[in-house]
Structure formats: structure tokens, C-alpha cells
Scaffold this motif. Sequence first.
Motif, PDB file in Angstrom:
ATOM      1  N   ASP A  97       3.872 -19.838  12.487  1.00 54.09           N
ATOM      2  CA  ASP A  97       4.132 -21.272  12.459  1.00 54.09           C
ATOM      3  C   ASP A  97       5.530 -21.624  12.947  1.00 54.09           C
ATOM      4  OD1 ASP A  97       1.638 -22.334  11.723  1.00 54.09           O
ATOM      5  OD2 ASP A  97       2.000 -21.824   9.627  1.00 54.09           O
ATOM      6  N   LEU A 100       0.854 -17.784  15.628  1.00 57.80           N
ATOM      7  CA  LEU A 100      -0.076 -18.059  14.541  1.00 57.80           C
ATOM      8  C   LEU A 100      -0.013 -16.990  13.462  1.00 57.80           C
ATOM      9  CD1 LEU A 100      -1.406 -19.592  17.125  1.00 57.80           C
ATOM     10  CD2 LEU A 100      -3.373 -19.763  15.617  1.00 57.80           C
ATOM     11  N   GLU A 158       2.094 -34.635  19.117  1.00 63.77           N
ATOM     12  CA  GLU A 158       2.968 -35.396  18.216  1.00 63.77           C
ATOM     13  C   GLU A 158       4.201 -35.839  18.979  1.00 63.77           C
ATOM     14  OE1 GLU A 158       2.435 -36.287  15.121  1.00 63.77           O
ATOM     15  OE2 GLU A 158       0.521 -35.215  14.877  1.00 63.77           O
ATOM     16  N   SER A 181       9.900 -25.050  13.309  1.00 66.95           N
ATOM     17  CA  SER A 181       8.679 -24.874  12.533  1.00 66.95           C
ATOM     18  C   SER A 181       7.631 -25.889  12.983  1.00 66.95           C
ATOM     19  CB  SER A 181       8.964 -25.041  11.045  1.00 66.95           C
ATOM     20  OG  SER A 181       9.858 -24.039  10.586  1.00 66.95           O
ATOM     21  N   VAL A 182       6.380 -25.426  13.139  1.00 76.76           N
ATOM     22  CA  VAL A 182       5.296 -26.288  13.601  1.00 76.76           C
ATOM     23  C   VAL A 182       4.009 -25.882  12.883  1.00 76.76           C
ATOM     24  CG1 VAL A 182       6.291 -26.663  15.895  1.00 76.76           C
ATOM     25  CG2 VAL A 182       4.728 -24.742  15.517  1.00 76.76           C
ATOM     26  N   ASP A 183       2.992 -26.711  13.049  1.00 80.14           N
ATOM     27  CA  ASP A 183       1.640 -26.318  12.660  1.00 80.14           C
ATOM     28  C   ASP A 183       1.033 -25.640  13.872  1.00 80.14           C
ATOM     29  OD1 ASP A 183      -0.968 -26.008  11.935  1.00 80.14           O
ATOM     30  OD2 ASP A 183      -1.346 -28.114  11.458  1.00 80.14           O
ATOM     31  N   ALA A 184       1.048 -24.317  13.862  1.00 82.14           N
ATOM     32  CA  ALA A 184       0.663 -23.566  15.059  1.00 82.14           C
ATOM     33  C   ALA A 184      -0.775 -23.817  15.480  1.00 82.14           C
ATOM     34  CB  ALA A 184       0.880 -22.067  14.816  1.00 82.14           C
ATOM     35  N   SER A 185      -1.634 -24.119  14.528  1.00 84.07           N
ATOM     36  CA  SER A 185      -3.053 -24.294  14.856  1.00 84.07           C
ATOM     37  C   SER A 185      -3.284 -25.448  15.834  1.00 84.07           C
ATOM     38  CB  SER A 185      -3.860 -24.533  13.572  1.00 84.07           C
ATOM     39  OG  SER A 185      -3.444 -25.738  12.930  1.00 84.07           O
ATOM     40  N   ILE A 186      -2.377 -26.420  15.828  1.00 87.85           N
ATOM     41  CA  ILE A 186      -2.511 -27.561  16.742  1.00 87.85           C
ATOM     42  C   ILE A 186      -2.420 -27.114  18.200  1.00 87.85           C
ATOM     43  CG2 ILE A 186      -1.355 -29.667  17.550  1.00 87.85           C
ATOM     44  CD1 ILE A 186      -0.577 -30.247  14.680  1.00 87.85           C
ATOM     45  N   TYR A 187      -1.615 -26.090  18.458  1.00 84.56           N
ATOM     46  CA  TYR A 187      -1.308 -25.704  19.833  1.00 84.56           C
ATOM     47  C   TYR A 187      -2.386 -24.847  20.488  1.00 84.56           C
ATOM     48  CZ  TYR A 187       3.257 -27.704  18.958  1.00 84.56           C
ATOM     49  OH  TYR A 187       4.267 -28.579  18.669  1.00 84.56           O
TER      50      TYR A 187
END
Length: 413
Positions: free
Chosen positions: A313, A293, A344, A327-333
Motif C-alpha cells: 500500500d 500490493l 482521486e 501511502s495509497v489504497d493499492a487495490s485501486i491501481y
Amino acid sequence: MGAKKYPVCIYRKQAGYMQVDKYKNYTPTAFLKDRDFLRWQLFNNKEDALFWNDVIEKNPGLRLLIEEAIILYKENIRFNDFNMSDPEISECIISLQNQIRHKKKKRNSKRIVLGISAIAACIAIIISLPLLFNKDNDVQDISTFARAIPDNNDLYSSDTKLIVSENNTVILNNSESTIQYEEDGIKADDNHILKEESAPYNQLITPYGKRSVITFSDGTKAWVNAGSKLVYPAEFSKGKREIYVDGEIYIEVSEDKKRPFIIKTRQMDIEVLGTKFNVSAYETDKINSVVLLSGSVSISSNTRKKDIILKPDQMYSGNENSHTVQSVDASIYILWTQGLYQFESEELANIVTRLERYYGIRIECDPDISGLKCSGKLDLKDNMHKLLEELSQALPITYRQNTDGSYTINAIS
């Protein structure tokens, strides 16, 4: 006077190098001056236990003397800081002598008591034991210690367990327990444990269906997901901060440029100075992951020549043979820390595994549909029936609850 430094001895682990017969003429106080006996009492590992069983088998007459030595050890050797100056050592010796004299008068026992010279020898030997009490080192390699812990299915228990020493396990009944290491002791839900009662390494076992939040001695805070085991020192050393993880945690590391923070797992080591990231490293999973994050982390492995540096991210996914970084949206994890699970294009088998761990409920999924992929968000505060109902609306599946409380998922016929 500054803290006195003591050389590290080399402990010969193999029993074959030890002279069993040398103990024939030992007294209880002689055992308390023997570094192999002290190591056995301090660590109580399988190798030492086998060796001392062998000693007793070959010398049956020593059994009572060894039992006497163990009693004396438990009653009198209670230090938790062996990085001491000479005046501090002298003070401890005097204190021990007074305690033993008091016990002798009170009980009028014929039991052999430690004289001041024997106590001084014990302290000198304990201080010189390899990697035990010099605070510039950890007591024992944390990975070796963690992997030697027997698997007794604590993850299927109904309660979270905080193991602070061999003889002190704190049972925590809350669905989400809070553990905090403070200067004067350890707070665990409504329990307060003195730090003097703590072994060098503590264990936090969070079973399926439970969660925990732990604040370590340096202020680092970790959210511990269901089905996870943590091993960590009650107090971090001066040179580094290390914990061992089997499971999933989201962690916010307190910055300390002089002491890197290292998370060890079966497959990898993750080193940071101060950052926020999620680690999923269940030993039963084929793939481990790290999602960053903020800050940066370095991921190393014995099977890779070069370390992997993550940026915010980014997610590392890998096993012992291969890895990917994306690359990811880290907040989801880290939504699981808030009781949410967003995914996803996730395979049904992985979704089921996470639900099993979070709720502590067994779910049997037909292998023919385990590869079906789905995207969505589940509220983990809902019951299992509602969650499976939502999944059945997104996928061609049906489910039923069995008489033992477990669930079975099949394809729609």
C-alpha cells in the motif's frame, strides 16, 4: 557428466578493430567458423550489418560466398541449448552430419556441406560467444536489446503482436489476448508455437485499444495494459529473471529465492522475489510509478545512490531527477485489469491519456482545461461517448466527436 562450462570471450564491437581483409580467402564453411559472422546471424543488429556491408563493398567477390554461408547457417545451425555436456555435443554433431548427408542426397546439390570437423568448430565457437548461449547468463543485456528495437509505430496497430523470432511474428486479433509459456511450447490465443522456433528474446506488443495477459516460463503472470511493449527471454536463466517494460503491467511474481525477478524500464529497475505490484512506465510519460500490493520491492536508478524499498500500500512516483513515496489504497491501481478506472484528484490531461491508450482513440484536450482535477470511477467496458459524457457532468467541459472518429474536449463557453 555435468554441463560443461565455457569461458566468455570478449567481443570487440567497434568495426575499426576488425580486419576486413582477412575474409578475402574465406570459403562458406570458413565463415561458419568465424564468431563475428555467427554473431551477425544470431543478433542481426545494426552495427554488425554495417560491418558486413563494408566487408562486401571492399570484397565484392565475397558476396556469393557469404550468401552461401548464410544459407548453410540457416539450414544447419539450429541449436537452442548450448550449455551441453560432451556426449550431448557429440550427439548434436552426428545428428547434423546425418541431416546434411540426407539433404545432399535428396537434392543432389553441388552446394558445399559442413563436415564433422567444421560443425564441431561451429559449436565450440558459438558456445564461447560472449553472453550468448551460456544459460547462466542472458543472451545480451536486455535493456540494450530492448532499446535497440526500432520504433515502427506498432502501438497504433489494430492487432497485438507476439514476436518470437526475426522470422516469426504471431498476430493476435482478440481484444484481450492470452499468452502462456509452457514446457512444450508457447500458446498464444489459438496459436501454438514450438519453443525451438523461438529466439532468445521474445517481444509482446500490445497496441492502444488492446490488453494482454502473459504467463512467463516460471509461472509469473502479468496483465499488460494498452500501449505497452514487453521484452523477455523465452526461458529465464538459472541465476535471474529479467523483463523489460515500456508501458503498464500488473504482475504477480512466482517466488523463487534463488532467482530474483527484475523489471527494467527506461528510468528504473525493480527487484523482487515474490510479490504483487503495478508498474506504470511508459517511456512517453514524464512520471513513472510503482504501486505495491503485497511483499516488497526494491527500486534502483542510476541517478540515485540508495535503493528505495516499498511496503504494501505504498506508491513510488518519480522521474530521473526526483521521486516521492506515499501511502495509497493499492487495490485501486489495478482495477484496470478488471475494466475499471478509479482516480482521486486526477488531472484531466492524465485521465484523457489513459482513455486514449485503453481505447486506442485520439482525444484532443484544450490545454487551458487540462489541469482540471476530478475524482471518480469509470467503467471501461462502456463506449467512449458515455465516458466523456460522465466526465462532462463532473467538470465544466464539453466534447464532440470528429469525422475521423477522434474526440475534442473544450471548456464550456
